[in-house]
Design a protein around this motif. Structure first.
Motif, mmCIF file in Angstrom:
data_model
loop_
_atom_site.group_PDB
_atom_site.id
_atom_site.type_symbol
_atom_site.label_atom_id
_atom_site.label_comp_id
_atom_site.label_asym_id
_atom_site.label_seq_id
_atom_site.Cartn_x
_atom_site.Cartn_y
_atom_site.Cartn_z
ATOM 1 N N LEU A 66 0.861 -1.175 0.000
ATOM 2 C CA LEU A 66 0.000 0.000 0.000
ATOM 3 C C LEU A 66 0.903 1.232 0.000
ATOM 4 O O LEU A 66 1.634 1.466 0.961
ATOM 5 C CB LEU A 66 -0.900 0.011 1.233
ATOM 6 N N SER A 67 0.862 1.986 -1.068
ATOM 7 C CA SER A 67 1.807 3.089 -1.239
ATOM 8 C C SER A 67 1.093 4.354 -1.707
ATOM 9 O O SER A 67 0.479 4.367 -2.783
ATOM 10 C CB SER A 67 2.887 2.704 -2.258
ATOM 11 N N PHE A 68 1.161 5.404 -0.888
ATOM 12 C CA PHE A 68 0.636 6.707 -1.291
ATOM 13 C C PHE A 68 1.676 7.377 -2.181
ATOM 14 O O PHE A 68 2.810 7.602 -1.755
ATOM 15 C CB PHE A 68 0.359 7.580 -0.069
ATOM 16 N N GLN A 69 1.278 7.715 -3.401
ATOM 17 C CA GLN A 69 2.220 8.296 -4.352
ATOM 18 C C GLN A 69 1.568 9.426 -5.126
ATOM 19 O O GLN A 69 0.370 9.371 -5.434
ATOM 20 C CB GLN A 69 2.698 7.228 -5.350
ATOM 21 N N GLY A 86 0.769 20.574 -6.609
ATOM 22 C CA GLY A 86 0.429 20.467 -8.018
ATOM 23 C C GLY A 86 0.150 19.059 -8.497
ATOM 24 O O GLY A 86 -0.315 18.869 -9.632
ATOM 25 N N TYR A 87 0.446 18.062 -7.678
ATOM 26 C CA TYR A 87 0.198 16.672 -8.057
ATOM 27 C C TYR A 87 -0.880 16.062 -7.163
ATOM 28 O O TYR A 87 -0.863 16.252 -5.950
ATOM 29 C CB TYR A 87 1.470 15.837 -7.916
ATOM 30 N N PRO A 88 -1.808 15.307 -7.759
ATOM 31 C CA PRO A 88 -2.745 14.554 -6.908
ATOM 32 C C PRO A 88 -2.023 13.372 -6.272
ATOM 33 O O PRO A 88 -1.012 12.887 -6.801
ATOM 34 C CB PRO A 88 -3.811 14.074 -7.899
ATOM 35 N N VAL A 89 -2.505 12.925 -5.115
ATOM 36 C CA VAL A 89 -1.911 11.766 -4.457
ATOM 37 C C VAL A 89 -2.987 10.714 -4.270
ATOM 38 O O VAL A 89 -4.129 11.028 -3.922
ATOM 39 C CB VAL A 89 -1.280 12.155 -3.091
ATOM 40 N N ARG A 90 -2.636 9.468 -4.526
ATOM 41 C CA ARG A 90 -3.581 8.367 -4.412
ATOM 42 C C ARG A 90 -2.905 7.173 -3.741
ATOM 43 O O ARG A 90 -1.683 7.078 -3.708
ATOM 44 C CB ARG A 90 -4.118 7.972 -5.794
ATOM 45 N N LEU A 91 -3.742 6.285 -3.236
ATOM 46 C CA LEU A 91 -3.237 5.074 -2.597
ATOM 47 C C LEU A 91 -3.213 3.952 -3.624
ATOM 48 O O LEU A 91 -4.255 3.511 -4.110
ATOM 49 C CB LEU A 91 -4.119 4.675 -1.416
ATOM 50 N N PHE A 92 -2.005 3.501 -3.957
ATOM 51 C CA PHE A 92 -1.831 2.422 -4.909
ATOM 52 C C PHE A 92 -1.672 1.095 -4.163
ATOM 53 O O PHE A 92 -1.038 1.042 -3.107
ATOM 54 C CB PHE A 92 -0.599 2.671 -5.782
ATOM 55 N N MET A 93 -2.243 0.042 -4.729
ATOM 56 C CA MET A 93 -2.075 -1.315 -4.203
ATOM 57 C C MET A 93 -1.236 -2.071 -5.234
ATOM 58 O O MET A 93 -1.739 -2.427 -6.306
ATOM 59 C CB MET A 93 -3.432 -1.976 -3.966
ATOM 60 N N LEU A 94 0.022 -2.309 -4.909
ATOM 61 C CA LEU A 94 0.992 -2.818 -5.875
ATOM 62 C C LEU A 94 1.497 -4.202 -5.494
ATOM 63 O O LEU A 94 1.616 -4.523 -4.309
ATOM 64 C CB LEU A 94 2.186 -1.852 -5.952
ATOM 65 N N TYR A 137 -10.139 7.839 -2.611
ATOM 66 C CA TYR A 137 -9.347 8.993 -2.172
ATOM 67 C C TYR A 137 -8.580 9.629 -3.318
ATOM 68 O O TYR A 137 -7.934 8.951 -4.118
ATOM 69 C CB TYR A 137 -8.359 8.566 -1.078
ATOM 70 N N ASP A 138 -8.644 10.949 -3.381
ATOM 71 C CA ASP A 138 -7.904 11.717 -4.380
ATOM 72 C C ASP A 138 -7.489 13.030 -3.724
ATOM 73 O O ASP A 138 -8.227 14.011 -3.741
ATOM 74 C CB ASP A 138 -8.770 11.969 -5.613
ATOM 75 N N GLY A 139 -6.318 13.047 -3.108
ATOM 76 C CA GLY A 139 -5.868 14.229 -2.379
ATOM 77 C C GLY A 139 -4.830 15.008 -3.158
ATOM 78 O O GLY A 139 -4.581 14.761 -4.339
ATOM 79 N N ALA A 140 -4.219 15.970 -2.498
ATOM 80 C CA ALA A 140 -3.169 16.796 -3.097
ATOM 81 C C ALA A 140 -1.856 16.506 -2.381
ATOM 82 O O ALA A 140 -1.804 16.470 -1.151
ATOM 83 C CB ALA A 140 -3.515 18.278 -2.992
ATOM 84 N N TYR A 141 -0.814 16.302 -3.157
ATOM 85 C CA TYR A 141 0.496 15.971 -2.612
ATOM 86 C C TYR A 141 1.300 17.239 -2.333
ATOM 87 O O TYR A 141 1.453 18.096 -3.209
ATOM 88 C CB TYR A 141 1.262 15.081 -3.600
ATOM 89 N N TYR A 142 1.783 17.343 -1.099
ATOM 90 C CA TYR A 142 2.692 18.415 -0.706
ATOM 91 C C TYR A 142 3.941 17.767 -0.129
ATOM 92 O O TYR A 142 3.860 17.016 0.850
ATOM 93 C CB TYR A 142 2.056 19.335 0.338
ATOM 94 N N PHE A 143 5.075 18.052 -0.735
ATOM 95 C CA PHE A 143 6.317 17.378 -0.359
ATOM 96 C C PHE A 143 6.647 17.518 1.121
ATOM 97 O O PHE A 143 7.165 16.598 1.743
ATOM 98 C CB PHE A 143 7.470 17.927 -1.209
ATOM 99 N N LEU A 144 6.328 18.684 1.716
ATOM 100 C CA LEU A 144 6.716 18.938 3.099
ATOM 101 C C LEU A 144 5.601 18.699 4.113
ATOM 102 O O LEU A 144 5.884 18.587 5.307
ATOM 103 C CB LEU A 144 7.227 20.380 3.246
ATOM 104 N N ASN A 147 2.621 14.225 2.543
ATOM 105 C CA ASN A 147 3.435 13.321 1.747
ATOM 106 C C ASN A 147 3.129 11.867 2.108
ATOM 107 O O ASN A 147 2.159 11.582 2.804
ATOM 108 C CB ASN A 147 4.922 13.637 1.955
ATOM 109 N N CYS A 148 3.977 10.945 1.662
ATOM 110 C CA CYS A 148 3.746 9.518 1.912
ATOM 111 C C CYS A 148 3.711 9.201 3.402
ATOM 112 O O CYS A 148 2.969 8.322 3.852
ATOM 113 C CB CYS A 148 4.822 8.686 1.221
ATOM 114 N N VAL A 149 4.498 9.931 4.191
ATOM 115 C CA VAL A 149 4.568 9.680 5.634
ATOM 116 C C VAL A 149 3.253 10.043 6.311
ATOM 117 O O VAL A 149 2.671 9.254 7.047
ATOM 118 C CB VAL A 149 5.724 10.471 6.279
ATOM 119 N N MET A 150 2.783 11.253 6.063
ATOM 120 C CA MET A 150 1.566 11.718 6.711
ATOM 121 C C MET A 150 0.355 10.917 6.257
ATOM 122 O O MET A 150 -0.535 10.612 7.049
ATOM 123 C CB MET A 150 1.357 13.213 6.429
ATOM 124 N N GLU A 151 0.315 10.556 4.979
ATOM 125 C CA GLU A 151 -0.807 9.755 4.481
ATOM 126 C C GLU A 151 -0.796 8.359 5.101
ATOM 127 O O GLU A 151 -1.841 7.828 5.494
ATOM 128 C CB GLU A 151 -0.741 9.657 2.955
#
Length: 215
Positions: A66-69, A86-94, A137-144, A147-151
């Motif tokens: 399970l990876s938020f990217q 500027g990028y949407p973030v989603r939960l991928f199941m890989l 889920y379709d959120g907005a990615y903020y590097f700081l 991000n993947c940690v907070m999600e």
């Protein structure tokens, strides 16, 4: 789980076949977007012919990650878009095998896998919450800030309702690892001996040294 021709686009997941869920940590990479590592969750699913237990750790072909990217459609990642949402973030199941190969062979980054201390009810609720987020889920990615940690932390908070991590905050993958350890949500594993950890499915080493020996 992606467009892998060997796997169906849609599949079923039996919670009773899940042995554990791990915190999967990718070590830092050279790119600016990966300098602190990457936080993921690993779902340890047992092969159909295996009894649910420690042996399932070796059934890599059946595991999911399970990876938020961020969803990046450009050829290069824009640092400005990464900082400003500027990028949407989603939960991928890989598929786990694909994740391992992508990090260790292509990005030349090692992976460490830490079991979470969850009872069966918490494990099931966490997986149900992850499936819900995967489809909705379709959120907005903020590097700081988002991000993947907070999600990943929010998924653990909403999926397990553990009071120990309800108020936790972390902005780095290693910081989340420390939080989970101090909260007792993470099992303490002897990962210092890498060969043993790799043999038992807790560590996946970078191919960098192998490539150096080859070339």
């Amino acid at each position: 789980t992606g467009l892998d021709p060997k796997r169906p686009a849609l599949g079923s997941l039996n919670p009773e076949r899940i042995y554990q869920v791990h915190y999967l940590l990718a070590e830092p990479g050279a790119a600016w977007s990966s300098r602190w590592g990457h936080s993921m969750l690993r779902v340890v699913i047992c092969a159909p012919d295996r009894k649910v237990g420690p042996g399932c750790l070796l059934d890599i072909d059946h595991h999911l990650v399970l990876s938020f990217q961020p969803v990046v459609n450009d050829l290069t990642v824009s640092s400005w878009d990464g900082l400003t949402g500027g990028y949407p973030v989603r939960l991928f199941m890989l598929p786990m095998q694909r994740v391992v190969e992508g990090y260790t062979k292509i990005q030349l980054r090692s992976l460490r896998s830490y079991p979470l201390v969850l009872n069966r009810a918490e494990l099931t609720t966490l997986i149900e919450r992850a499936i819900e987020l995967h489809w909705s889920y379709d959120g907005a990615y903020y590097f700081l800030s988002n991000n993947c940690v907070m999600e990943t932390l929010r998924l653990l908070q909403s999926g397990t309702n553990r009071l120990e991590i309800r108020r936790g905050e972390s902005i780095t993958p290693s910081g989340l690892l420390t939080l989970l350890k101090s909260s007792g949500v993470l099992a303490d594993l002897p990962l210092t001996e890498r060969r043993q950890a790799q043999r038992h499915g807790y560590y996946f080493g970078s191919y960098l040294e192998r490539y150096r020996l080859m070339f």
